[in-house]
Design an enzyme around this catalytic site. Structure first.
Site, PDB file in Angstrom:
ATOM      1  N   LYS A  83     -23.879  -1.487  -7.685  1.00  0.00           N
ATOM      2  CA  LYS A  83     -24.316  -0.694  -8.830  1.00  0.00           C
ATOM      3  C   LYS A  83     -23.145  -0.396  -9.764  1.00  0.00           C
ATOM      4  CE  LYS A  83     -28.583  -0.490  -8.390  1.00  0.00           C
ATOM      5  NZ  LYS A  83     -28.413  -1.861  -7.927  1.00  0.00           N
ATOM      6  N   ASN A 137     -38.861 -20.350 -21.426  1.00  0.00           N
ATOM      7  CA  ASN A 137     -38.091 -19.645 -20.402  1.00  0.00           C
ATOM      8  C   ASN A 137     -37.950 -20.596 -19.224  1.00  0.00           C
ATOM      9  OD1 ASN A 137     -36.858 -17.733 -18.713  1.00  0.00           O
ATOM     10  ND2 ASN A 137     -38.838 -16.953 -18.006  1.00  0.00           N
ATOM     11  N   GLY A 138     -36.741 -20.760 -18.712  1.00  0.00           N
ATOM     12  CA  GLY A 138     -36.533 -21.648 -17.575  1.00  0.00           C
ATOM     13  C   GLY A 138     -35.566 -22.766 -17.915  1.00  0.00           C
ATOM     14  N   CYS A 198     -35.526 -15.426 -20.025  1.00  0.00           N
ATOM     15  CA  CYS A 198     -35.841 -15.079 -21.402  1.00  0.00           C
ATOM     16  C   CYS A 198     -37.166 -14.338 -21.458  1.00  0.00           C
ATOM     17  CB  CYS A 198     -35.927 -16.336 -22.265  1.00  0.00           C
ATOM     18  SG  CYS A 198     -34.441 -17.383 -22.189  1.00  0.00           S
ATOM     19  N   LYS A 231     -32.861  -8.989 -15.871  1.00  0.00           N
ATOM     20  CA  LYS A 231     -33.594  -8.244 -14.855  1.00  0.00           C
ATOM     21  C   LYS A 231     -33.995  -9.112 -13.672  1.00  0.00           C
ATOM     22  CE  LYS A 231     -35.655  -4.737 -13.031  1.00  0.00           C
ATOM     23  NZ  LYS A 231     -34.829  -3.713 -12.387  1.00  0.00           N
ATOM     24  N   HIS A 279      -8.794  -4.459   9.544  1.00  0.00           N
ATOM     25  CA  HIS A 279      -8.645  -5.899   9.701  1.00  0.00           C
ATOM     26  C   HIS A 279      -8.273  -6.583   8.388  1.00  0.00           C
ATOM     27  CE1 HIS A 279     -10.086  -5.863  13.817  1.00  0.00           C
ATOM     28  NE2 HIS A 279     -11.049  -5.045  13.430  1.00  0.00           N
ATOM     29  N   ARG A 330     -34.943  -8.838 -20.474  1.00  0.00           N
ATOM     30  CA  ARG A 330     -34.969 -10.199 -19.967  1.00  0.00           C
ATOM     31  C   ARG A 330     -33.967 -11.099 -20.676  1.00  0.00           C
ATOM     32  NH1 ARG A 330     -39.377 -11.578 -16.827  1.00  0.00           N
ATOM     33  NH2 ARG A 330     -38.984 -13.748 -17.322  1.00  0.00           N
ATOM     34  N   GLU A 375     -24.514  -1.752  -1.636  1.00  0.00           N
ATOM     35  CA  GLU A 375     -25.356  -1.444  -2.784  1.00  0.00           C
ATOM     36  C   GLU A 375     -24.638  -0.515  -3.769  1.00  0.00           C
ATOM     37  OE1 GLU A 375     -28.665  -1.079  -5.384  1.00  0.00           O
ATOM     38  OE2 GLU A 375     -27.904  -2.614  -4.032  1.00  0.00           O
ATOM     39  N   TRP A 384     -31.708 -15.293 -23.041  1.00  0.00           N
ATOM     40  CA  TRP A 384     -30.527 -15.208 -22.180  1.00  0.00           C
ATOM     41  C   TRP A 384     -30.088 -16.638 -21.945  1.00  0.00           C
ATOM     42  CZ3 TRP A 384     -29.951 -15.170 -16.349  1.00  0.00           C
ATOM     43  CH2 TRP A 384     -28.688 -14.721 -15.977  1.00  0.00           C
ATOM     44  N   GLU A 426     -22.204  -3.584 -11.626  1.00  0.00           N
ATOM     45  CA  GLU A 426     -23.217  -4.042 -12.573  1.00  0.00           C
ATOM     46  C   GLU A 426     -23.156  -3.320 -13.905  1.00  0.00           C
ATOM     47  OE1 GLU A 426     -27.250  -5.470 -10.371  1.00  0.00           O
ATOM     48  OE2 GLU A 426     -26.724  -3.367 -10.081  1.00  0.00           O
TER      49      GLU A 426
END
Length: 585
Positions: free
Chosen positions: A487, A100-101, A2, A580, A506, A27, A483, A74, A490
């Site tokens: 991306k 936050n947390g 947050c 983030k 395989h 955030r 990566e 969040w 996301e």
């Protein structure tokens, strides 16, 4: 995760808090709220949605007061709703907290408080904090907050305002949830990240684990949870307010993609000399003789940083001939890793506040390992707790999907690999000079790659309706396949997977059909005409050393994901369900 913003001074608190929240919206963005104190009245406004929804809520009836705190959420406990949005209040509606947390013992506390007559309005762990503070309110606000902090378990950052203390803002932190205070003239500021403070102050101090801060208009007093005083001076950050704005770009992500030449230049700056085989990292914290005595290196990281670590494995083993393990930080902490004083642990994190990476660092340190962090934020928890640090110097990165932080991490692991190779005597100085020369040329090469943005957008138009992508790479380019796929997932919400090229036969080859685009990351530099005979579309990159190819191919992969997301109408800077920095488990 947050976002928190606080103000105490003589000006309108909302005028600072709302712009600060906008800068921290990356955030969290499922709800937002603000608490202000005017006279001895506490005013709470909160709503689901983004900061714009909060602004609309207060547009015709703006809260007053020169003391206040704001929050963008969040959710971790309780679904997004007006009731679960922060700030939360005590039974008497006289004090408000934002958080936050995670409060790990909130169920036990809530049960005890309910038995004592406290009534709860939300499903959050945060509301418990306000009630615990209320339990000690006879001691005064600061003492009550201090006693409450000792009752809470978990990793959290908490800020409290109260009608009974109209000139005081109290904050405290435990564990990995960041909290930063800023110094002004006749006003003081607080936030969970530096961007919220820029434009008003560059004199900041990061609260450390177990610290409490009391802010008034003219002073900031620090103490430990047990009341012991803390004396520490603020430092000056070299970021400015403009760095946190879009500067005319349509999205922060595009701006940050285009900032990569400068970010890479900053990572290299004053650490290399093209005329000599030397790598200078004064903040490394370890002498050459300590590097010589190592028998293993262990990278620990999450997400994009883990992909940078995978590239680092190839480089360290090639230049330093040192065995390397690469662990996902969240897995490292939940097994019994074998590390000791001859193992160098290298945690990588853009923010330096990633909970799992911090926990992995602490686990390694507890077992006697030395640690060198790679991170972007000066004074972050990761940087402070490690023996040494390689700062990436990428500047503020607002977009949730990491771009310039990643390429700066690639440069940082390259520098670390060269440094280790020189200290251990396994890399030829002529090779070091060759790689250093390539690094110094890299910003210009990245600028050349960026010119292909429009061509990449045209390629994206052909595949915008696809539901699955496959990315393939070999050697140093395999981590880039991972990566690239990440991306795309996301920000465009397209399912994508990255594989080592040799693994296709395989099993995964069974997934391929005429509707499955395959992105092959191969050595195809400018001037290569043969590659066009076997690929439908080619995105060339300038010739470079093998060791620097990952740095160059990162940008086309980022731009492909970016243009796909824009064409699909996705929220590029704030993709759903993501934040983030993941500062909680």
């Amino acid at each position: 995760m947050c976002g928190i913003v606080g103000y105490v001074g003589h000006q309108d608190a909302v005028s600072f808090i709302l712009p600060g929240l906008r800068r921290l919206e990356y955030r969290g963005y499922d709800s937002a709220g603000i608490a202000t104190v005017s006279g001895q009245s506490l005013d709470i406004r909160k709503t689901t949605g983004k900061i714009a929804d909060l602004e609309a809520l207060i547009a015709s009836d703006r809260p007053e007061g020169a003391l206040g705190v704001g929050h963008t959420r969040w959710a971790t406990h309780g679904r997004p709703s007006d009731t679960n949005a922060h700030p939360h209040i005590d039974c008497q509606s006289r004090l408000a907290v934002v958080h936050n947390g995670i409060i790990e013992n909130y169920r036990e506390l809530r049960k005890t408080l309910a038995a004592d007559g406290h009534r709860f309005r939300s499903q959050t762990d945060t509301e418990v904090i306000a009630h615990v503070i209320e339990r000690y309110q006879a001691d005064g606000l600061v003492a009550a907050v201090q006693r409450a902090a000792q009752d809470l378990q978990g990793a959290f950052a908490v800020v409290c305002v109260a009608a009974s203390a109209p000139r005081t803002l109290v904050a405290f932190r435990r564990g990995s949830s960041p909290l930063v205070v800023g110094y002004g003239r006749g006003e003081m500021f607080l936030a969970s990240d530096v961007p919220a403070l820029l434009g008003r102050t560059r004199e900041i101090l990061v609260l450390e684990d177990g610290e409490l801060a009391v802010l008034t208009a003219d002073d900031i007093i620090l103490r430990r949870f047990d009341g012991a005083p803390v004396r520490r001076s603020p430092r000056t950050v070299d970021w400015d307010g403009e760095a946190a704005e879009k500067s005319g770009y349509s999205h922060f992500m595009l701006k940050e993609i285009c900032e990569q030449p400068e970010a890479v230049q900053n990572t290299i700056r004053d650490r290399v000399d093209v005329d000599g085989a030397d790598i200078r990292i004064p903040e490394l914290g370890l002498k050459d003789r300590e590097l010589t005595g190592l028998n293993r290196l262990c990278f620990v990281a999450c997400g994009t940083s883990w992909h940078a670590a995978l590239v680092g494995k190839y480089l360290v083993e090639a230049f330093a001939r040192l065995p390397v393990e690469v662990d996902i930080a969240s897995e490292f902490r939940y097994r019994r890793p074998v590390v000791d004083s001859r193992v160098l642990t290298v945690p990588i994190s853009q923010s330096g506040e990633t909970a799992d990476t911090l926990a992995a660092l602490r686990e390694a340190r507890d077992q006697g390992s030395r640690a060198v962090a790679i991170c972007n934020v000066v004074g972050s928890s990761l940087a402070r707790e490690a023996d040494g640090v390689v700062y990436t110097r990428a500047g503020i990165e607002i977009g949730v999907a990491s771009t310039k932080a990643f390429t700066s991490q690639l440069v940082a692991v390259t520098l670390l690999a060269l440094k280790l190779g020189l200290a251990r005597g396994f890399v030829d100085p002529s090779m070091v000079r060759q790689v250093v020369k390539g690094l110094m040329e890299l910003p210009e090469l990245l600028s050349i790659v960026l010119r292909q943005s429009e061509a990449i957008r045209e390629i994206a138009e052909h595949f915008v309706d696809r539901h699955h992508f496959l990315y393939l790479g070999r050697g140093l380019l395999f981590p880039l396949a991972l990566e690239g796929a990440l991306k795309l997932k996301e920000i465009s919400y397209i399912h994508a997977e990255g594989y080592p090229a040799g693994e296709m036969k395989h099993g995964p080859i069974a997934l391929i059909d005429s509707r499955m685009p395959v992105v092959v990351i191969a050595v195809a530099t400018e001037g290569d005409t043969e590659i066009g005979n076997i690929a439908d579309y080619v995105i060339p990159v300038p010739p470079s050393l093998e060791w620097l190819q990952p740095h160059l191919v990162a940008i086309p992969l980022q731009l492909l994901a970016y243009h796909m997301a824009v064409l699909r109408g996705c929220d590029v800077d704030q993709p759903r369900n993501l934040a983030k920095s993941v500062t909680v488990e």
